[in-house]
Write a protein that holds these residues in place. Structure first.
Motif, PDB file in Angstrom:
ATOM      1  N   LEU A 229      38.586  36.866  28.655  1.00 43.18           N
ATOM      2  CA  LEU A 229      39.089  38.185  28.300  1.00 43.18           C
ATOM      3  C   LEU A 229      39.793  38.844  29.488  1.00 43.18           C
ATOM      4  O   LEU A 229      40.860  39.464  29.329  1.00 43.18           O
ATOM      5  N   LEU A 230      39.235  38.676  30.667  1.00 47.94           N
ATOM      6  CA  LEU A 230      39.841  39.252  31.865  1.00 47.94           C
ATOM      7  C   LEU A 230      41.206  38.637  32.147  1.00 47.94           C
ATOM      8  O   LEU A 230      42.184  39.355  32.416  1.00 47.94           O
ATOM      9  N   LEU A 231      41.293  37.315  32.098  1.00 46.73           N
ATOM     10  CA  LEU A 231      42.571  36.652  32.368  1.00 46.73           C
ATOM     11  C   LEU A 231      43.620  37.030  31.325  1.00 46.73           C
ATOM     12  O   LEU A 231      44.787  37.267  31.662  1.00 46.73           O
ATOM     13  N   ALA A 266      37.750  42.088  38.160  1.00 45.07           N
ATOM     14  CA  ALA A 266      37.636  40.693  38.581  1.00 45.07           C
ATOM     15  C   ALA A 266      36.832  40.565  39.869  1.00 45.07           C
ATOM     16  O   ALA A 266      35.999  39.660  40.010  1.00 45.07           O
ATOM     17  N   ALA A 267      37.077  41.468  40.827  1.00 46.70           N
ATOM     18  CA  ALA A 267      36.391  41.379  42.116  1.00 46.70           C
ATOM     19  C   ALA A 267      34.905  41.683  41.994  1.00 46.70           C
ATOM     20  O   ALA A 267      34.068  40.997  42.596  1.00 46.70           O
ATOM     21  N   LEU A 268      34.560  42.703  41.220  1.00 45.88           N
ATOM     22  CA  LEU A 268      33.158  43.102  41.119  1.00 45.88           C
ATOM     23  C   LEU A 268      32.336  42.138  40.276  1.00 45.88           C
ATOM     24  O   LEU A 268      31.163  41.904  40.563  1.00 45.88           O
ATOM     25  N   ARG A 269      32.928  41.569  39.263  1.00 48.44           N
ATOM     26  CA  ARG A 269      32.178  40.707  38.357  1.00 48.44           C
ATOM     27  C   ARG A 269      32.203  39.239  38.764  1.00 48.44           C
ATOM     28  O   ARG A 269      31.253  38.509  38.515  1.00 48.44           O
ATOM     29  N   PHE A 270      33.310  38.796  39.399  1.00 49.72           N
ATOM     30  CA  PHE A 270      33.442  37.374  39.720  1.00 49.72           C
ATOM     31  C   PHE A 270      33.679  37.124  41.203  1.00 49.72           C
ATOM     32  O   PHE A 270      33.995  36.004  41.584  1.00 49.72           O
ATOM     33  N   GLY A 271      33.549  38.150  42.030  1.00 48.44           N
ATOM     34  CA  GLY A 271      33.625  37.965  43.464  1.00 48.44           C
ATOM     35  C   GLY A 271      35.003  37.564  43.936  1.00 48.44           C
ATOM     36  O   GLY A 271      36.032  37.918  43.344  1.00 48.44           O
ATOM     37  N   ALA A 272      35.033  36.801  45.036  1.00 51.11           N
ATOM     38  CA  ALA A 272      36.303  36.402  45.630  1.00 51.11           C
ATOM     39  C   ALA A 272      37.103  35.497  44.698  1.00 51.11           C
ATOM     40  O   ALA A 272      38.337  35.536  44.697  1.00 51.11           O
ATOM     41  N   ARG A 273      36.426  34.665  43.915  1.00 47.48           N
ATOM     42  CA  ARG A 273      37.147  33.793  42.966  1.00 47.48           C
ATOM     43  C   ARG A 273      37.940  34.628  41.965  1.00 47.48           C
ATOM     44  O   ARG A 273      39.122  34.364  41.713  1.00 47.48           O
ATOM     45  N   GLY A 274      37.279  35.621  41.389  1.00 48.57           N
ATOM     46  CA  GLY A 274      37.979  36.461  40.422  1.00 48.57           C
ATOM     47  C   GLY A 274      39.092  37.271  41.049  1.00 48.57           C
ATOM     48  O   GLY A 274      40.185  37.404  40.475  1.00 48.57           O
ATOM     49  N   ALA A 275      38.840  37.820  42.242  1.00 53.87           N
ATOM     50  CA  ALA A 275      39.859  38.632  42.905  1.00 53.87           C
ATOM     51  C   ALA A 275      41.084  37.809  43.263  1.00 53.87           C
ATOM     52  O   ALA A 275      42.231  38.245  43.061  1.00 53.87           O
ATOM     53  N   ILE A 313      54.833  45.149  49.940  1.00 57.26           N
ATOM     54  CA  ILE A 313      53.744  46.004  50.420  1.00 57.26           C
ATOM     55  C   ILE A 313      52.744  46.268  49.302  1.00 57.26           C
ATOM     56  O   ILE A 313      51.520  46.247  49.516  1.00 57.26           O
ATOM     57  N   TYR A 314      53.256  46.511  48.093  1.00 56.29           N
ATOM     58  CA  TYR A 314      52.372  46.759  46.948  1.00 56.29           C
ATOM     59  C   TYR A 314      51.470  45.556  46.694  1.00 56.29           C
ATOM     60  O   TYR A 314      50.243  45.699  46.528  1.00 56.29           O
ATOM     61  N   LEU A 315      52.046  44.350  46.664  1.00 54.50           N
ATOM     62  CA  LEU A 315      51.247  43.157  46.402  1.00 54.50           C
ATOM     63  C   LEU A 315      50.274  42.882  47.537  1.00 54.50           C
ATOM     64  O   LEU A 315      49.153  42.388  47.292  1.00 54.50           O
ATOM     65  N   LEU A 316      50.665  43.182  48.766  1.00 52.11           N
ATOM     66  CA  LEU A 316      49.734  43.046  49.888  1.00 52.11           C
ATOM     67  C   LEU A 316      48.520  43.958  49.705  1.00 52.11           C
ATOM     68  O   LEU A 316      47.372  43.541  49.924  1.00 52.11           O
ATOM     69  N   VAL A 317      48.771  45.198  49.294  1.00 47.55           N
ATOM     70  CA  VAL A 317      47.670  46.146  49.091  1.00 47.55           C
ATOM     71  C   VAL A 317      46.780  45.689  47.938  1.00 47.55           C
ATOM     72  O   VAL A 317      45.539  45.732  48.036  1.00 47.55           O
ATOM     73  N   VAL A 318      47.388  45.237  46.841  1.00 46.22           N
ATOM     74  CA  VAL A 318      46.612  44.784  45.686  1.00 46.22           C
ATOM     75  C   VAL A 318      45.723  43.601  46.058  1.00 46.22           C
ATOM     76  O   VAL A 318      44.513  43.586  45.803  1.00 46.22           O
ATOM     77  N   ALA A 319      46.337  42.583  46.677  1.00 46.23           N
ATOM     78  CA  ALA A 319      45.575  41.382  47.021  1.00 46.23           C
ATOM     79  C   ALA A 319      44.530  41.672  48.088  1.00 46.23           C
ATOM     80  O   ALA A 319      43.408  41.144  48.033  1.00 46.23           O
ATOM     81  N   MET A 320      44.869  42.513  49.058  1.00 49.05           N
ATOM     82  CA  MET A 320      43.925  42.851  50.121  1.00 49.05           C
ATOM     83  C   MET A 320      42.725  43.605  49.557  1.00 49.05           C
ATOM     84  O   MET A 320      41.572  43.301  49.890  1.00 49.05           O
ATOM     85  N   THR A 321      42.993  44.569  48.690  1.00 49.63           N
ATOM     86  CA  THR A 321      41.909  45.324  48.076  1.00 49.63           C
ATOM     87  C   THR A 321      41.000  44.420  47.258  1.00 49.63           C
ATOM     88  O   THR A 321      39.760  44.468  47.368  1.00 49.63           O
ATOM     89  N   GLY A 322      41.612  43.586  46.420  1.00 46.90           N
ATOM     90  CA  GLY A 322      40.813  42.686  45.597  1.00 46.90           C
ATOM     91  C   GLY A 322      39.979  41.724  46.423  1.00 46.90           C
ATOM     92  O   GLY A 322      38.800  41.492  46.133  1.00 46.90           O
ATOM     93  N   LEU A 324      38.879  42.024  49.604  1.00 45.36           N
ATOM     94  CA  LEU A 324      37.792  42.687  50.328  1.00 45.36           C
ATOM     95  C   LEU A 324      36.685  43.147  49.378  1.00 45.36           C
ATOM     96  O   LEU A 324      35.497  43.005  49.687  1.00 45.36           O
ATOM     97  N   VAL A 325      37.066  43.694  48.226  1.00 37.85           N
ATOM     98  CA  VAL A 325      36.050  44.113  47.253  1.00 37.85           C
ATOM     99  C   VAL A 325      35.293  42.898  46.717  1.00 37.85           C
ATOM    100  O   VAL A 325      34.067  42.933  46.545  1.00 37.85           O
ATOM    101  N   GLY A 326      36.025  41.803  46.467  1.00 38.94           N
ATOM    102  CA  GLY A 326      35.364  40.592  46.005  1.00 38.94           C
ATOM    103  C   GLY A 326      34.404  40.030  47.035  1.00 38.94           C
ATOM    104  O   GLY A 326      33.301  39.594  46.698  1.00 38.94           O
ATOM    105  N   ALA A 327      34.824  40.029  48.313  1.00 37.90           N
ATOM    106  CA  ALA A 327      33.931  39.549  49.376  1.00 37.90           C
ATOM    107  C   ALA A 327      32.705  40.442  49.504  1.00 37.90           C
ATOM    108  O   ALA A 327      31.579  39.952  49.665  1.00 37.90           O
TER     109      ALA A 327
END
Length: 570
Positions: A229-231, A266-275, A313-322, A324-327
């Motif tokens: 469902l997430l994907l 994705a980050a909160l439920r599946f960690g770094a893999r999901g993020a 810059i936007y994609l850097l922020v998105v991926a970085m946030t995901g 770090l939250v996933g970790a």
């Protein structure tokens, strides 16, 4: 012949190792070139206006997973990726090249600038990947599963911030050397190259790292359904926001924030893999969308270079946030699992200590009852015999004997009470129901508070450890009633429900709320809760709603199958 076997085996191992090395190197080259060409198809504006270079993430992943010794494969793959023809290498195109005059001319580009840049691009990409991999593998404590937030910080510092500078510096230097007119804009060229490689390392590399090892535990059907469902939601939102698949993408509405809730999910439920997976999906769709001149970053009033920089810059922020939250989510989950394991170990240790204490209590009670009781009984008999043989007319002598007899009787009574307090023999001899009945009667006799016992409708064989734990809960609850409750009456209920044994102790005293019980630091309540928890049961304490005041203590313990008998309890 035997002497030659070790050398033959050694040669076989060396040949096998060389073949494996070449196979892995060849796989790196193939994947590097394939991902690089796929990146051009997705990011199809122009070679000078690239948003990211996904093959850079492949190079860093390969050297981190397989080792820095595979750097020649990265260098060769980087060189081939630049000098191969830009036309799609379909099967028809390859067949035309094979039947043409020159296969190499058909397969490789004829652009001299590409050949002039290729050595520097290959060197820059190889140095960048080798630097990031060597630092993270050898010099810092980095785990490729991103199981700690420190792993995210270290990856961002070395693989995303520093490593791409090597490639950007070499390529910019060579480009300015070939085109002197570009010297005025060398800084812009450097930043474009650096942002592209930094984004590639941040988006692509974590995918290979986190999925290179299987999950620590199998996912349930519900988790797999949630992941699907997430994907699907990520793809749908990405297509809706960034591409020409919807009017939102065509009208360039500023809705770039829309994927953030899904990234956090994705980050909160599946960690770094999901993020990492979510960031890759959004990045691919966003880059593909801007190539179509669609999405919130394809604004007509801004130059294309500005739009690309904003998207990077936007994609850097998105991926970085995901990431770090996933970790952080993975680290928290591991900490909770470690805490649960520690608590379970402590409970097992406490259970062993409690069992040893109960065994020692039973031993002391038997010793007091069997040994000391016999000695005191002997003393009492001897005193009685002395009284019979003494002079009945000696009043002082008779008074002293009576006092000695009374002291002996008190000692016997105290000894019996002490033995019973250590371990009531009735609990082992007659079982839990009769032990509870006796304890209620003793409590009423001692404190004057009536305790009404409601036994189960049928008798049952209760395991010894369960009977001991429930009896100790009863004792502690009655002690609390005597000390704190100021109750007029109390009720004890014991019953069976399926495979569960339920003990309830209710009173009509001043009461104790659930919040007060949870915050209570007294060892009595904590001890009761832990006794029940060690058996895998449930313990609760709260207000007695039946009478509107007072407290009810409830302990529920499940057993395999209490052996019930048809004889009713009196």
């Amino acid at each position: 012949m035997r002497a030659n076997r070790p050398s033959t085996n050694s040669l076989t191992r060396k040949v096998g190792g060389l073949v494996l090395l070449l196979a892995k190197g060849g796989a790196i080259i193939v994947v590097y070139v394939a991902v690089g060409r796929a990146g051009r198809q997705i990011d199809s504006l122009s070679e000078e206006m690239r948003v990211f270079f996904p093959q850079s993430g492949v190079a860093l992943s390969a050297l981190m997973l397989l080792g820095v010794r595979y750097w020649p494969a990265v260098a060769l793959g980087s060189w081939l990726n630049l000098v191969l023809t830009q036309a799609p290498l379909t099967s028809d195109a390859v067949m035309r090249c094979l039947h043409g005059e020159s296969f190499l001319k058909c397969l490789f580009t004829s652009d001299p600038v590409a050949y002039a840049l290729a050595p520097y691009v290959a060197a820059g990409n190889t140095l960048s990947a080798a630097f990031g991999a060597q630092i993270l593998r050898r010099f810092v404590a980095f785990e490729r599963s991103f199981s700690r937030i420190e792993d995210g910080y270290r990856f961002l510092a070395y693989a995303v911030l520093l490593a791409p500078m090597l490639s950007a510096s070499l390529v910019t230097y060579r480009f300015v050397e070939l085109l002197p007119s570009a010297r005025a804009t060398w800084l812009d060229l450097f930043w474009k190259r650096w942002l592209g490689h930094a984004l590639s390392n941040l988006v692509v590399t974590p995918i290979f790292l986190v999925w290179s090892s299987p999950p620590r535990r199998r996912w349930s059907v519900a988790q797999i359904a949630e992941l699907v469902l997430l994907l699907a939601s990520l793809v749908a939102v990405g297509l809706f926001v960034f591409t020409r698949s919807s009017f939102v993408g065509l009208l360039n509405y500023p809705v770039s924030y829309a994927p953030f809730p899904l990234i956090l999910w994705a980050a909160l439920r599946f960690g770094a893999r999901g993020a990492a997976s979510a960031s890759l999906i959004i990045s691919v769709l966003a880059v593909f969308g801007i190539s179509q001149r669609a999405g919130p970053f394809a604004r007509q009033e801004e130059p294309l270079a500005v739009n690309i920089a904003l998207l990077q810059i936007y994609l850097l922020v998105v991926a970085m946030t995901g990431l770090l939250v996933g970790a952080a989510s993975t680290e928290r989950r591991h900490a909770m699992e470690a805490l649960a394991r520690s608590q379970e170990e402590l409970r097992r240790l406490a259970a062993q200590l409690d069992a040893a204490r109960e065994e020692e209590r039973a031993h002391l009670a038997r010793e007091l009852h069997d040994e000391l009781a016999q000695l005191l009984a002997g003393i009492r008999i001897g005193v009685r015999q002395l009284a019979k043989r003494g002079n009945e007319n000696d009043a002082e002598f008779q008074r002293r004997l009576d006092e000695l007899t009374e002291l002996t009787n008190q000692a016997v009574t105290s000894m019996r009470h002490l033995a019973t307090s250590l371990r009531p023999g009735i609990l082992d001899d007659l079982g839990l129901v009769e032990a509870i009945r006796w304890q209620c009667a003793e409590f009423t006799k001692r404190f004057g508070i009536p305790v009404f016992f409601e036994p189960p409708k049928v008798q049952a064989q209760v395991p010894t450890n369960v009977a001991t734990a429930l009896f100790r809960v009863l004792q502690e609850s009655l002690t609390n009633i005597a000390k704190h409750a100021r109750a007029n009456n109390a009720v004890v209920h014991l019953g069976f429900r399926g495979d569960a044994i339920i003990l309830e102790i209710c009173d009509d005293g001043i009461g104790l709320t659930t919040e007060e019980a949870a915050n209570c630091k007294g060892l009595g309540i904590i001890g009761m809760r832990e006794r029940v928890a060690m058996l895998g049961g449930e313990f609760s304490i709260g207000k007695n709603e039946a009478v509107g005041r007072g407290t009810v203590v409830r302990a529920l313990v499940r057993v395999d199958s209490p052996e019930k008998m048809s004889k009713p309890t009196q």
